[in-house]
Design an enzyme around this catalytic site. Structure first.
Site, PDB file in Angstrom:
ATOM      1  N   ASP A  29       0.803  -1.228   0.000  1.00  0.00           N
ATOM      2  CA  ASP A  29       0.000   0.000   0.000  1.00  0.00           C
ATOM      3  C   ASP A  29       0.835   1.277   0.000  1.00  0.00           C
ATOM      4  O   ASP A  29       0.355   2.330  -0.416  1.00  0.00           O
ATOM      5  CB  ASP A  29      -0.998   0.008   1.161  1.00  0.00           C
ATOM      6  CG  ASP A  29      -0.340  -0.135   2.530  1.00  0.00           C
ATOM      7  OD1 ASP A  29       0.792  -0.634   2.600  1.00  0.00           O
ATOM      8  OD2 ASP A  29      -0.975   0.256   3.529  1.00  0.00           O
ATOM      9  N   GLU A  52       9.504 -10.640  -1.818  1.00  0.00           N
ATOM     10  CA  GLU A  52      10.523  -9.601  -1.986  1.00  0.00           C
ATOM     11  C   GLU A  52      11.935 -10.175  -2.074  1.00  0.00           C
ATOM     12  O   GLU A  52      12.786  -9.609  -2.775  1.00  0.00           O
ATOM     13  CB  GLU A  52      10.442  -8.598  -0.825  1.00  0.00           C
ATOM     14  CG  GLU A  52       9.177  -7.754  -0.807  1.00  0.00           C
ATOM     15  CD  GLU A  52       8.008  -8.415  -0.080  1.00  0.00           C
ATOM     16  OE1 GLU A  52       6.940  -7.778   0.038  1.00  0.00           O
ATOM     17  OE2 GLU A  52       8.169  -9.578   0.372  1.00  0.00           O
ATOM     18  N   HIS A 115       1.224   0.635  10.457  1.00  0.00           N
ATOM     19  CA  HIS A 115       1.540  -0.754  10.122  1.00  0.00           C
ATOM     20  C   HIS A 115       2.830  -0.825   9.296  1.00  0.00           C
ATOM     21  O   HIS A 115       3.192   0.126   8.618  1.00  0.00           O
ATOM     22  CB  HIS A 115       0.376  -1.404   9.356  1.00  0.00           C
ATOM     23  CG  HIS A 115       0.112  -0.812   8.014  1.00  0.00           C
ATOM     24  ND1 HIS A 115      -0.531   0.389   7.829  1.00  0.00           N
ATOM     25  CD2 HIS A 115       0.411  -1.256   6.768  1.00  0.00           C
ATOM     26  CE1 HIS A 115      -0.625   0.661   6.536  1.00  0.00           C
ATOM     27  NE2 HIS A 115      -0.053  -0.329   5.872  1.00  0.00           N
ATOM     28  N   HIS A 116       3.487  -1.947   9.374  1.00  0.00           N
ATOM     29  CA  HIS A 116       4.801  -2.201   8.755  1.00  0.00           C
ATOM     30  C   HIS A 116       5.936  -1.436   9.443  1.00  0.00           C
ATOM     31  O   HIS A 116       7.079  -1.507   8.983  1.00  0.00           O
ATOM     32  CB  HIS A 116       4.816  -1.869   7.252  1.00  0.00           C
ATOM     33  CG  HIS A 116       3.884  -2.701   6.423  1.00  0.00           C
ATOM     34  ND1 HIS A 116       3.366  -3.900   6.844  1.00  0.00           N
ATOM     35  CD2 HIS A 116       3.379  -2.498   5.173  1.00  0.00           C
ATOM     36  CE1 HIS A 116       2.578  -4.394   5.902  1.00  0.00           C
ATOM     37  NE2 HIS A 116       2.565  -3.573   4.882  1.00  0.00           N
ATOM     38  N   GLY A 411      26.686 -16.773  -1.087  1.00  0.00           N
ATOM     39  CA  GLY A 411      26.300 -18.164  -0.880  1.00  0.00           C
ATOM     40  C   GLY A 411      24.935 -18.358  -0.263  1.00  0.00           C
ATOM     41  O   GLY A 411      24.767 -19.214   0.607  1.00  0.00           O
ATOM     42  N   ASP A 438      17.806 -30.026  -4.502  1.00  0.00           N
ATOM     43  CA  ASP A 438      16.453 -30.050  -3.965  1.00  0.00           C
ATOM     44  C   ASP A 438      16.316 -29.190  -2.707  1.00  0.00           C
ATOM     45  O   ASP A 438      15.308 -28.514  -2.510  1.00  0.00           O
ATOM     46  CB  ASP A 438      15.995 -31.497  -3.696  1.00  0.00           C
ATOM     47  CG  ASP A 438      17.005 -32.315  -2.888  1.00  0.00           C
ATOM     48  OD1 ASP A 438      18.113 -31.816  -2.597  1.00  0.00           O
ATOM     49  OD2 ASP A 438      16.676 -33.469  -2.547  1.00  0.00           O
ATOM     50  N   ASN A 465      18.961 -35.194  -4.433  1.00  0.00           N
ATOM     51  CA  ASN A 465      19.872 -36.079  -3.696  1.00  0.00           C
ATOM     52  C   ASN A 465      19.538 -36.096  -2.213  1.00  0.00           C
ATOM     53  O   ASN A 465      20.402 -36.309  -1.370  1.00  0.00           O
ATOM     54  CB  ASN A 465      21.345 -35.726  -3.958  1.00  0.00           C
ATOM     55  CG  ASN A 465      21.640 -34.255  -3.731  1.00  0.00           C
ATOM     56  OD1 ASN A 465      20.792 -33.507  -3.245  1.00  0.00           O
ATOM     57  ND2 ASN A 465      22.841 -33.835  -4.082  1.00  0.00           N
ATOM     58  N   GLY A 467      18.474 -33.978   0.291  1.00  0.00           N
ATOM     59  CA  GLY A 467      18.948 -33.133   1.381  1.00  0.00           C
ATOM     60  C   GLY A 467      20.125 -32.256   1.027  1.00  0.00           C
ATOM     61  O   GLY A 467      20.450 -32.051  -0.140  1.00  0.00           O
ATOM     62  N   GLU A 471      26.392 -29.722   2.724  1.00  0.00           N
ATOM     63  CA  GLU A 471      26.610 -29.640   4.165  1.00  0.00           C
ATOM     64  C   GLU A 471      27.058 -30.998   4.724  1.00  0.00           C
ATOM     65  O   GLU A 471      27.900 -31.059   5.623  1.00  0.00           O
ATOM     66  CB  GLU A 471      25.329 -29.180   4.869  1.00  0.00           C
ATOM     67  CG  GLU A 471      24.705 -27.911   4.316  1.00  0.00           C
ATOM     68  CD  GLU A 471      25.574 -26.675   4.478  1.00  0.00           C
ATOM     69  OE1 GLU A 471      26.707 -26.787   4.992  1.00  0.00           O
ATOM     70  OE2 GLU A 471      25.130 -25.590   4.084  1.00  0.00           O
TER      71      GLU A 471
END
Length: 556
Positions: A29, A52, A115-116, A411, A438, A465, A467, A471
């Site tokens: 708004d 966003e 608001h916001h 990253g 994924d 794969n 997951g 990591e």
């Protein structure tokens, strides 16, 4: 009577002049009324995003291709959602203007609970939050609008990093005179001619009779100097390499291409070419932990000629200020002046990749990225997600003309899917190829809806794969926190508008199936193509194995 020319019109005319023809964002708004100015513009087009953060990623990808991008969000909730993307644009030199719609000046002056906001009557919290990730910021008023719009956009273009404008709707509709001066009159000349002359003389004395290798990196691309660098390579015989951040700057199929340099994780040929030459010429190089396997480069700085953004150096002696394009031109002139430049010989012959697994067997990471690379063409923009995709594709040769993008400095997982959308809109004559895992895709997959709506028809290679494999390679190979919810990826795109008319959904479990799917994708240019590739969750690319070993947390 003609329509009154407003501050919003001035802003969007300057954005178009800076090089953007599309604006990304999410309506709210506090920005709705000046979004009408975008729709009324004959120079700009509105591209609405699903959130966003994705708008910021899309603007980043657009800026990498076009040299400038703009996005619009609302105050507080919208801009803070986008700040992660803005930080990435800052870290990776993507010039993005972020325009934030703010509460009216009357409400701000009255310190109302709006608001916001945080409900404390203070409205400058968020402009202060973006200070570390922008090169310029301004809250626009009727008095300062023209000068501040110009100042912020000029600094974005000069520094190749993001900027921020806070605009209230009541300010946006105030009348203003149209600009009569050019936003950028000419390229600012920062080079000292005395420094340049001394640099050329020092080069003339330093370069002769030394075995020489050239290493290029990111800043060559960000400053638009690819053609100038390629001209230098064409006029000399020296071998060359890039870091993964600068991948595809140069022809990777030439016999002079050593490979991608990655510190201790480098293949023997490129490690020898870089670390055992007598003169290493660095052009636009910036070391990061992920591109050098934890800063494991073994380079004697006394042999280095270093050309950077606004300086050059030889054996650690600086010559400044010299713009990179001027230093590169000086280097070109000296190297072709008749002095004896000795190319560093390769320590062994370059061997082509031989497929490890059979076509009827499960896909191996050793083969996966070579299979993909073999089916790319010069028209592709390749976005590789910071994980197995980035480290897998970094280590293979890509066809001449392909542009490779990643985000090894910031990253932020999920970046590549919306970024590829922005790049495809910026360069509609090119086709985006997204290489994403994924786990990363779950963060931003909803932007597929905008891809389908915009009909940009990318190829999305989704590595299933099970997951966060990158990591697992660093720590917690079998820990629950590296697992992700199981999804049906063949159904997922349909939730975002995929139909047989606009999309092709494929799946590959063997090397042969992957080759067939990629061939089908290359033929199917009128649809979005998603190829789900099934891979073992513990299988990782060779380069990632070496880099993850260097990045593993050290035990006390």
């Amino acid at each position: 009577m003609s329509q009154q020319y407003t501050i919003a019109d001035y802003l969007f005319d300057r954005i178009a002049e800076a090089g953007a023809s599309d604006i990304f964002g999410v309506p709210g708004d506090f920005n709705l009324t000046f979004l009408d100015n975008v729709l009324a513009s004959d120079k700009l087009r509105w591209v609405g995003n699903t959130n966003e953060l994705n708008a910021g990623y899309a603007a980043d990808g657009y800026a990498r291709e076009r040299g400038f991008a703009a996005m619009v969000t609302t105050f507080g909730v919208g801009e803070l959602s986008a700040i992660n993307a803005t930080a990435g644009s800052f870290a990776e030199y993507a010039p993005v203007l972020h325009i934030v719609g703010a509460p009216s000046t009357a409400l701000q002056d009255a310190k109302r609970r709006i608001h916001h906001s945080l409900g404390d009557g203070v409205f400058n919290h968020f402009i202060k939050m973006v200070e570390p990730v922008t090169v310029a910021r301004a809250q626009l008023t009727p008095e300062n609008a023209a000068s501040e719009i110009d100042r912020v956009i000029r600094l974005i273009l000069k520094k190749h990093r993001p900027g921020y404008l806070l605009l209230s709707p009541d300010v946006a509709r105030q009348p203003i005179y149209p600009p009569t001066t050019k936003l950028i009159d000419s390229q600012e000349d920062i080079t000292s001619q005395a420094a340049l002359a001394d640099f050329k003389q020092a080069l003339t004395e330093f370069l002769p009779n030394k075995t020489t290798t050239l290493m290029a990196d990111l800043m060559v691309h960000r400053l638009g100097l690819q053609s100038q660098l390629k001209a230098l390579i064409a006029d000399t015989d020296i071998p060359y390499t890039t870091l993964s951040w600068g991948k595809t700057l140069l022809d990777e199929n030439s016999e002079r291409w050593a490979g991608t340099y990655a510190g201790v994780a480098s293949r023997p040929i490129v490690k020898d070419a870089v670390e055992n030459c007598e003169c290493l010429i660095k052009v636009g190089v910036q070391y990061t932990d992920t591109t050098t396997a934890g800063f494991s480069q073994d380079i004697d700085e006394s042999i280095v000629v270093d050309l950077h953004y606004e300086r050059a150096s030889i054996s650690g002696k600086n010559f400044a200020p010299i713009a990179l394009q001027d230093a590169l031109q000086a280097l070109h002139e000296v190297m072709t002046s008749g002095i004896n430049i000795v190319p560093k010989p390769f320590c062994e012959p370059v061997k082509p990749h031989e497929q490890k697994g059979r076509d009827d067997e499960a896909i191996l990471q050793d083969d996966l990225w070579h299979i993909i690379a073999d089916r790319l063409d010069h028209n592709n923009l390749v976005f590789s997600e910071q994980g197995t995709a980035y480290f897998g594709i970094s280590d293979v040769r890509l066809p001449e003309g392909v542009t490779s993008y990643g985000q090894p400095m910031w990253g932020s997982i999920g970046y590549t899917l919306p970024a590829s959308l922005g790049a495809a809109i910026a360069s509609p004559n090119k086709r985006s190829v997204v290489l994403i895992g994924d786990g990363s895709a779950l963060l931003t997959v909803q932007e597929m809806a905008v891809m389908i709506q915009e009909r940009i028809n990318p190829v999305i290679v989704l590595i299933n794969n099970d997951g966060y494999t990158v990591e697992r390679a660093i720590h917690g190979e079998n820990q629950y926190y590296n697992d992700i919810p199981k999804c049906d990826w063949q159904i997922m795109p349909k939730a975002f508008g995929a139909t047989e008319a606009n999309s092709l959904l494929l799946k590959a479990e063997t090397a042969g199936e992957l080759k067939a799917a990629l061939n089908k994708a290359a033929e199917t240019t009128d649809k979005l193509v998603m190829i789900e590739v099934i891979a073992d969750k513990h299988d990782i690319p060779p380069l990632l194995a070496d880099i993850s070993a260097a990045l593993k947390p050290k035990k006390d």
